[in-house]
Design a protein around this motif. Sequence first.
Motif, PDB file in Angstrom:
ATOM      1  N   GLY A  34       0.818  -1.209   0.000  1.00 19.78           N
ATOM      2  CA  GLY A  34       0.000   0.000   0.000  1.00 19.78           C
ATOM      3  C   GLY A  34       0.848   1.253   0.000  1.00 19.78           C
ATOM      4  O   GLY A  34       0.525   2.252  -0.668  1.00 19.78           O
ATOM      5  N   ARG A  89       2.207   1.758  -3.489  1.00 18.32           N
ATOM      6  CA  ARG A  89       1.159   2.273  -4.379  1.00 18.32           C
ATOM      7  C   ARG A  89       0.990   3.780  -4.175  1.00 18.32           C
ATOM      8  O   ARG A  89       0.824   4.538  -5.127  1.00 18.32           O
ATOM      9  N   ARG A  90       1.027   4.211  -2.927  1.00 16.27           N
ATOM     10  CA  ARG A  90       0.858   5.635  -2.635  1.00 16.27           C
ATOM     11  C   ARG A  90       2.034   6.441  -3.175  1.00 16.27           C
ATOM     12  O   ARG A  90       1.845   7.523  -3.733  1.00 16.27           O
ATOM     13  N   GLU A  91       3.236   5.911  -3.039  1.00 17.33           N
ATOM     14  CA  GLU A  91       4.413   6.604  -3.576  1.00 17.33           C
ATOM     15  C   GLU A  91       4.331   6.739  -5.090  1.00 17.33           C
ATOM     16  O   GLU A  91       4.639   7.802  -5.648  1.00 17.33           O
ATOM     17  N   TYR A 146       1.621   6.743  -6.901  1.00 17.67           N
ATOM     18  CA  TYR A 146       0.555   7.717  -7.179  1.00 17.67           C
ATOM     19  C   TYR A 146       1.095   9.139  -7.064  1.00 17.67           C
ATOM     20  O   TYR A 146       0.867   9.978  -7.953  1.00 17.67           O
ATOM     21  N   GLN A 147       1.808   9.423  -5.988  1.00 16.33           N
ATOM     22  CA  GLN A 147       2.347  10.768  -5.763  1.00 16.33           C
ATOM     23  C   GLN A 147       3.377  11.128  -6.824  1.00 16.33           C
ATOM     24  O   GLN A 147       3.421  12.277  -7.296  1.00 16.33           O
ATOM     25  N   ASP A 178     -10.768   7.960  -0.815  1.00 17.60           N
ATOM     26  CA  ASP A 178      -9.343   8.278  -0.929  1.00 17.60           C
ATOM     27  C   ASP A 178      -8.934   8.369  -2.395  1.00 17.60           C
ATOM     28  O   ASP A 178      -9.106   7.406  -3.148  1.00 17.60           O
ATOM     29  N   MET A 235      -6.064   8.268  -3.872  1.00  8.72           N
ATOM     30  CA  MET A 235      -5.061   7.277  -4.267  1.00  8.72           C
ATOM     31  C   MET A 235      -5.718   5.923  -4.505  1.00  8.72           C
ATOM     32  O   MET A 235      -5.500   5.271  -5.535  1.00  8.72           O
ATOM     33  N   ASP A 236      -6.551   5.495  -3.558  1.00  8.75           N
ATOM     34  CA  ASP A 236      -7.278   4.232  -3.733  1.00  8.75           C
ATOM     35  C   ASP A 236      -8.168   4.293  -4.968  1.00  8.75           C
ATOM     36  O   ASP A 236      -8.270   3.327  -5.727  1.00  8.75           O
ATOM     37  N   TRP A 267      -6.111   3.884  -8.229  1.00  3.05           N
ATOM     38  CA  TRP A 267      -5.636   2.521  -8.439  1.00  3.05           C
ATOM     39  C   TRP A 267      -6.790   1.586  -8.813  1.00  3.05           C
ATOM     40  O   TRP A 267      -6.621   0.682  -9.643  1.00  3.05           O
TER      41      TRP A 267
END
Length: 310
Positions: free
Chosen positions: A78, A81-83, A85-86, A148, A150-151, A154
Motif C-alpha cells: 500500500g 502504491r501511494r508513492e 501515485y504521488q 481516498d 489514491m485508492d 488505483w
Amino acid sequence: MAEDPQRNFRSAYYEKVGFRGVEEKKSLEILLKDNPLDVEKLSTFSQRFPLPSMYRIHVWKVLLGILPPHSDSHSLVGGYRREQYQDVLEALKVMRFVHMATPQTQVYLRMFQLESQVLPRRSDTSAPDEEDEDFLSIARAMEEIVEDPMDCYWLIKSFVNQFNNKFGDSIPHLPKSLEHYLSVEEPRLLNHLKNTGALAMLPYSLWFRRCFAGCLPESSLQRLGTLRLVSLNNPATQAVWDKVISGSCKILVFVAMEILLSYKIVVMGTSRPEGVVSILCNMTQENTDAIVTKAIDLWHKYCGTPMHSV
C-alpha cells in the motif's frame, strides 16, 4: 461438497426475517482471515453474493491485484502504491498537465495516459475520444464509491486494465448474446426492437463498455443532488461490478436485458427507435435496484451459480 441443510435453514430464516446476507458476511470474514488470501475463493464468493459494503473495496483491491494475497505485505505494498501515485501526480504538475482547478477525474485520466505512455501533447486540445470518455465515466462512478483519491485511482486504473485485457475480445459479441437471451425470454419484444430498427441503436457502448457507469439514474445509486447521471454507489448496483471484477462480463448482458424487460410495455408502445433509446437512457429511479437484483437472478439462471465452500 454437499451443502449443509442446517446452514441452508439458517440462511432461509435470516432472509425471511430481513437479515439476508448474515451467513454470507460470516463466510467472507472467514475467507479474509486466510493468509495468504485464497483469490479463487474470494472470486467465487463475489460471483455468488453481493459483497458487504464494509469489505467491498478491500476485496476489489485483492481481486484486481492492487494488494497481494499475502496479508502481511498489504501495508508495505500500500505504501508503494501511494508513492507511485504521488510520483505520477507530481510529474503531471511539473509538466503543467494538471493544476489546482483540474477536475479530479481528468487528473486520473492524465495519470492513466502517462503510465500507459499515451499522454498527448499539451498543445493537443482536442476533445476526449470514445475510449477516454469510457474511462471518465468509470472514473466518475468510482469517485462516488471510494473516498481516498489514491485508492480511487488505483481501482479505476486496475478495473479498466483488467476489463480491457480480459474482456476486450468479448465485448463486441455481447449485443448478440443479448439478442439470444431476449429471444428466449421475450421474443415479441425482440421482434418489436428489430422491426422498429431500435435493436441496432440500443446504447451498447454505455451498457457494455462502461459497465453501466453514468447510465443508471443517480437517485437509486446515491442522492447527489445536482448530477442526473452518476455512479454505482448503491449496494445492488455495485453488485454488478462485483461480478465483473470477479471475472464475468456476461452479467452486463442480463442487466441490459432486465432493463428492456422492465420497460417492455413502454418500449412496445414506441415505434420510433429514437424514442426507445430516449426511454432507456432516462430511466426513473423507482425500480433500478429491482432491475439489478432480477438481472443477477437471470444471470444465475442461465450461467449457473459457482460452488463455494469455506
